[in-house]
Structure formats: structure tokens, C-alpha cells
Design a protein around this motif. Sequence first.
Motif, PDB file in Angstrom:
ATOM      1  N   ARG A 156       1.026  -1.176   0.351  1.00  0.00           N
ATOM      2  CA  ARG A 156      -0.010   0.050   0.475  1.00  0.00           C
ATOM      3  C   ARG A 156       0.709   1.608  -0.101  1.00  0.00           C
ATOM      4  NH1 ARG A 156      -4.318   0.402   4.833  1.00  0.00           N
ATOM      5  NH2 ARG A 156      -5.436  -1.681   3.216  1.00  0.00           N
ATOM      6  N   LEU A 157       1.479   1.410   0.938  1.00  0.00           N
ATOM      7  CA  LEU A 157       2.554   2.645   0.673  1.00  0.00           C
ATOM      8  C   LEU A 157       3.378   2.614  -0.437  1.00  0.00           C
ATOM      9  CD1 LEU A 157       4.151   4.580   2.028  1.00  0.00           C
ATOM     10  CD2 LEU A 157       6.087   2.410   2.818  1.00  0.00           C
ATOM     11  N   LEU A 158       3.937   1.493  -1.162  1.00  0.00           N
ATOM     12  CA  LEU A 158       4.638   1.377  -2.451  1.00  0.00           C
ATOM     13  C   LEU A 158       3.766   2.002  -3.614  1.00  0.00           C
ATOM     14  CD1 LEU A 158       7.280  -1.579  -1.406  1.00  0.00           C
ATOM     15  CD2 LEU A 158       8.202   0.788  -1.600  1.00  0.00           C
ATOM     16  N   VAL A 159       2.470   1.960  -3.499  1.00  0.00           N
ATOM     17  CA  VAL A 159       1.551   2.042  -4.829  1.00  0.00           C
ATOM     18  C   VAL A 159       1.117   3.333  -4.725  1.00  0.00           C
ATOM     19  CG1 VAL A 159      -0.194   1.976  -6.085  1.00  0.00           C
ATOM     20  CG2 VAL A 159       1.297  -0.017  -4.812  1.00  0.00           C
ATOM     21  N   LEU A 160       0.592   3.653  -3.065  1.00  0.00           N
ATOM     22  CA  LEU A 160       0.002   5.613  -3.307  1.00  0.00           C
ATOM     23  C   LEU A 160       0.749   6.556  -2.719  1.00  0.00           C
ATOM     24  CD1 LEU A 160      -2.300   3.965  -0.615  1.00  0.00           C
ATOM     25  CD2 LEU A 160      -3.025   4.560  -3.028  1.00  0.00           C
ATOM     26  N   ALA A 161       1.719   6.188  -2.040  1.00  0.00           N
ATOM     27  CA  ALA A 161       2.503   7.173  -2.299  1.00  0.00           C
ATOM     28  C   ALA A 161       3.373   7.874  -3.472  1.00  0.00           C
ATOM     29  CB  ALA A 161       3.797   7.199  -0.822  1.00  0.00           C
ATOM     30  N   PRO A 162       3.876   6.748  -4.362  1.00  0.00           N
ATOM     31  CA  PRO A 162       3.969   7.403  -5.709  1.00  0.00           C
ATOM     32  C   PRO A 162       3.185   7.861  -6.174  1.00  0.00           C
ATOM     33  CG  PRO A 162       5.476   5.440  -5.141  1.00  0.00           C
ATOM     34  CD  PRO A 162       4.060   5.499  -3.965  1.00  0.00           C
ATOM     35  N   LEU A 163       1.796   7.054  -6.257  1.00  0.00           N
ATOM     36  CA  LEU A 163       0.580   8.253  -7.206  1.00  0.00           C
ATOM     37  C   LEU A 163       0.674   9.621  -6.818  1.00  0.00           C
ATOM     38  CD1 LEU A 163      -1.640   4.436  -7.856  1.00  0.00           C
ATOM     39  CD2 LEU A 163      -0.227   6.286  -9.537  1.00  0.00           C
ATOM     40  N   LYS A 167       3.675  18.478 -18.540  1.00  0.00           N
ATOM     41  CA  LYS A 167       3.185  18.252 -17.537  1.00  0.00           C
ATOM     42  C   LYS A 167       3.666  16.397 -17.320  1.00  0.00           C
ATOM     43  CE  LYS A 167       0.377  21.562 -17.497  1.00  0.00           C
ATOM     44  NZ  LYS A 167       0.457  21.961 -19.072  1.00  0.00           N
ATOM     45  N   ALA A 168       3.093  15.522 -18.389  1.00  0.00           N
ATOM     46  CA  ALA A 168       3.144  13.939 -18.013  1.00  0.00           C
ATOM     47  C   ALA A 168       4.195  13.778 -18.083  1.00  0.00           C
ATOM     48  CB  ALA A 168       2.534  13.375 -19.473  1.00  0.00           C
ATOM     49  N   LEU A 169       5.831  14.035 -17.954  1.00  0.00           N
ATOM     50  CA  LEU A 169       6.879  13.621 -18.102  1.00  0.00           C
ATOM     51  C   LEU A 169       6.832  13.993 -16.632  1.00  0.00           C
ATOM     52  CD1 LEU A 169       9.489  12.359 -19.072  1.00  0.00           C
ATOM     53  CD2 LEU A 169      10.534  14.746 -20.079  1.00  0.00           C
ATOM     54  N   ILE A 170       6.523  15.395 -16.281  1.00  0.00           N
ATOM     55  CA  ILE A 170       6.710  15.436 -14.825  1.00  0.00           C
ATOM     56  C   ILE A 170       6.449  14.483 -14.040  1.00  0.00           C
ATOM     57  CG2 ILE A 170       6.541  17.294 -12.966  1.00  0.00           C
ATOM     58  CD1 ILE A 170       7.499  19.413 -15.092  1.00  0.00           C
ATOM     59  N   ALA A 171       5.506  14.232 -14.056  1.00  0.00           N
ATOM     60  CA  ALA A 171       4.126  13.620 -13.111  1.00  0.00           C
ATOM     61  C   ALA A 171       5.358  12.278 -13.462  1.00  0.00           C
ATOM     62  CB  ALA A 171       2.929  13.650 -13.875  1.00  0.00           C
ATOM     63  N   LEU A 172       5.301  11.761 -14.414  1.00  0.00           N
ATOM     64  CA  LEU A 172       5.876  10.280 -14.419  1.00  0.00           C
ATOM     65  C   LEU A 172       7.004  10.361 -13.785  1.00  0.00           C
ATOM     66  CD1 LEU A 172       5.041   7.072 -15.850  1.00  0.00           C
ATOM     67  CD2 LEU A 172       6.723   8.240 -18.137  1.00  0.00           C
ATOM     68  N   MET A 173       8.182  11.394 -13.975  1.00  0.00           N
ATOM     69  CA  MET A 173       9.477  10.781 -13.266  1.00  0.00           C
ATOM     70  C   MET A 173       9.550  10.670 -12.210  1.00  0.00           C
ATOM     71  SD  MET A 173      11.136  10.176 -15.740  1.00  0.00           S
ATOM     72  CE  MET A 173      12.549  10.379 -14.878  1.00  0.00           C
ATOM     73  N   THR A 174       8.064  11.899 -10.905  1.00  0.00           N
ATOM     74  CA  THR A 174       8.604  12.021 -10.155  1.00  0.00           C
ATOM     75  C   THR A 174       7.579  11.124  -9.285  1.00  0.00           C
ATOM     76  OG1 THR A 174       7.661  14.171 -10.532  1.00  0.00           O
ATOM     77  CG2 THR A 174       6.956  13.329  -8.677  1.00  0.00           C
ATOM     78  N   THR A 175       6.821  10.251 -10.509  1.00  0.00           N
ATOM     79  CA  THR A 175       6.293   8.817  -9.466  1.00  0.00           C
ATOM     80  C   THR A 175       7.565   8.118  -9.085  1.00  0.00           C
ATOM     81  OG1 THR A 175       4.216   8.911 -10.188  1.00  0.00           O
ATOM     82  CG2 THR A 175       4.559   7.109 -10.531  1.00  0.00           C
ATOM     83  N   LEU A 176       8.290   7.685 -10.442  1.00  0.00           N
ATOM     84  CA  LEU A 176       8.394   6.660 -10.435  1.00  0.00           C
ATOM     85  C   LEU A 176      10.010   7.162  -9.184  1.00  0.00           C
ATOM     86  CD1 LEU A 176       9.884   5.672 -14.443  1.00  0.00           C
ATOM     87  CD2 LEU A 176       8.762   4.629 -12.672  1.00  0.00           C
ATOM     88  N   ALA A 177      10.716   7.997  -9.051  1.00  0.00           N
ATOM     89  CA  ALA A 177      11.469   8.639  -8.591  1.00  0.00           C
ATOM     90  C   ALA A 177      10.922   8.680  -7.160  1.00  0.00           C
ATOM     91  CB  ALA A 177      11.917  10.158  -8.771  1.00  0.00           C
ATOM     92  N   VAL A 178       9.679   8.908  -6.756  1.00  0.00           N
ATOM     93  CA  VAL A 178       9.472   8.456  -5.484  1.00  0.00           C
ATOM     94  C   VAL A 178       9.451   6.696  -4.874  1.00  0.00           C
ATOM     95  CG1 VAL A 178       7.244   8.495  -3.786  1.00  0.00           C
ATOM     96  CG2 VAL A 178       8.382  11.076  -5.166  1.00  0.00           C
TER      97      VAL A 178
END
Length: 388
Positions: free
Chosen positions: A28-35, A335-346
Amino acid sequence: MTPNIETVEEDDEISLLDLLQVVADNLRLLVLAPLTAGLLALGISFAIAPTFTATTKFMPPQQQQSAAASMLSSLGALGGLAGAASGLKNPADQYVAFLKSRSVQDVLIERFKLMERYESKLKTDARTTLEDVSKIASGKDGLITIDIDDKDPAFAAQLANAYVEELGLLLGRLAVTEAQQRRVFFEKQLTNAKDNLVKAEQALGASGVNSSVLKSTGAAVEAVARLRAQITAQEIKLASMRGYLTESAPDFKQAQTELSALRGQLGRAEQSEPATGGANSDYIAKFRDFKYYETLFEMFAKQYEMARIDESREGAVIQVLDVAQPPERKSKPKKALIALMTTLAVGFALLLFVFIRQALRGAGQDQESAEKLARLRRAWTKAIGRPS
């Protein structure tokens, strides 16, 4: 009975099942927090002012084979003058350097008042900002591309086109191509030869015209004067060749051979020149000087005209392939790239955090087990050591 206590050995290898178990426990932590972080970054990106990129492409002036090369070789005495244009692996790199020069940047800063636009107190800071928003590069196809980033699409297009305009003005002041270099060189030589010719003509006119002497010695004197002019031109040629050739180069040796031949012809012509004396000697000397500078003037005039023709043919003409237009779509932020990169990094950071936390917990449990085992050993030692 004697209790049997076995020592528990630690297993340093971590199995894949253990890792999957850790991931499952913290799914749950690994899915919800990056999203959540990705959605937050996406929302923040909407608040960032959009940036537009205007692009222009042009073909720089091409250095072609000079049409005057055959004429230079036929005259011999002037071949190789004005220095050979040094070949570049990619001539477009030279024009890229011109575009990035301080001269062009300062003109653009003053023209568009970039210090106020970029809120810079110093012109150096404005140059730095201009370099950051300008991307100038040459491709393998020989074209130069200028990309300008700005929040105003119309201004970005104006600045990109202004780069090309300022480059054209700069090339008008510089001698870049081989034809331009020859034109500048022959222009200076032609001016000097013209001044000397006027002085020689005035001196000859002041000495008076002696038609009888001129009929008897004019042809011989003119031949000597022309040979001396060719020798002077050949010496200028050798002096210019020393700037880009060694003395062992075949072209340099050939030029020296031609100079020696001309000097030999001059020596024979001077021996066959009829002797004059008295008042006629002064007139003959001035007539010889006049023919000498006249020959130089004619030679330099021909080369100057040929250089001008070559310059107009190849020209420092910038051919614009794509004129910069105000872009209709923004280039930044994506915007899409920023959201994707942030999700992967977190997600990666949290996964690393979960593994480290589990490792620390395992180490704490192992230490606790070791302490329990030590207490059991001490209790057993006391038990077997007590008398029955």
C-alpha cells in the motif's frame, strides 16, 4: 536430562521470496505514495508558466572554388596571394562561434532591452541568461539551427530571426570567405599602387616629354619596368606563402624558382637596355618608375575585380531555410513527463527505504535472539554448576 542448546547460524543471503514478502507487506505504501506524489507534481506543473520555443534554420555562406584560380596560375606572379583559406572540418562551426560571440550578444541585448526583460543588473548576467535560452548548433547536413525559449512566443520568434540578421551584418564587416580575404588584400594593394602611380605620373610630367628618347628606348625601358613589377609581386607572393607553407613545400619551391627566373630575365634585359646619359637619364628613370607602378596597378586591378566577382558569386549570403514563426504549442513544462518521473523517483526512494528498514529490523531481531541465547547459556552454566 541435559538440555541441548544449538547455535543459530545467520544466513547472509537474501532470497527473492524474502524481498517479495517485504514488498507485499508494504504494498500500500509503495503504490499510494508514488501515485500521490505524481498527482501532486502534475498539479504543480499547471502553475508553472509555459515556455515556447521558436526555431529557425539557415545555410551559412559556402566557400566555393575560386573562379580566379586559373587566372592566378596563368599570371604566376600573383598566385597564392592573400593567403590560403584554412580548411575547417565543419565550416559551419565558425558561424556558430560568430552567433555566440559577445559582439552579437551585446547588439541583441541593446536591441531588445534584455537587461530589463531578464531583470539583470549587469550586462554579463544578461549574456548568461541569453546563452541559457538560446541553443545554437550545426548539424551534419551543414545547416545551423537556432532555438530560442521564452514565455512570449512572438518574442521568441523575433529573437531567433534577429540572430540571423545580426550575423549577416557581422559578416558584412568581416572577411570570412577566401574571396573576401582576397578582395580585402587586393583592395589595399590596389590603393597603394594607385597612389604610387599618381606620384610617378606627376613626376614624369614635371620632367618633360622627350619623344626622341622615348622612341629609341621606350620598349626596352617598359620591358624592364614590367619585369621589376613581376618580381615585386612574386616577392609579395613568397612573403604571404610563408604564413601557411614551409620552405620545403613544393608550391613554395616553385615560387622561388619562378622568382629566380624572373630575376635572370631582368638581368638580361638590363644588359640589353640602351644606355642614356645627361638630362635624358632622369627622364628615363621616371618613365621606368611610371611603367613599374602602372604594371603593378594593372595586375592588382585585375585581381581585385576577379575577387569581387568571386565574392558576389559565392557571397556572404545567408540562405534561411525556415524562418522562425511564433510557436503554437508550448515546449515546457511537459506535464506528463514531470508526473511520470516524479512517480518513479518517489517509488524507487520508498522501495529503498522499505528494504533498509527491514534490514535494520532483522539486525535488531538477531541481536535480541543473541542476547536471549546468552542468558540461557548463563542460566544453564549456573544450573549444572550447583551441587546436587
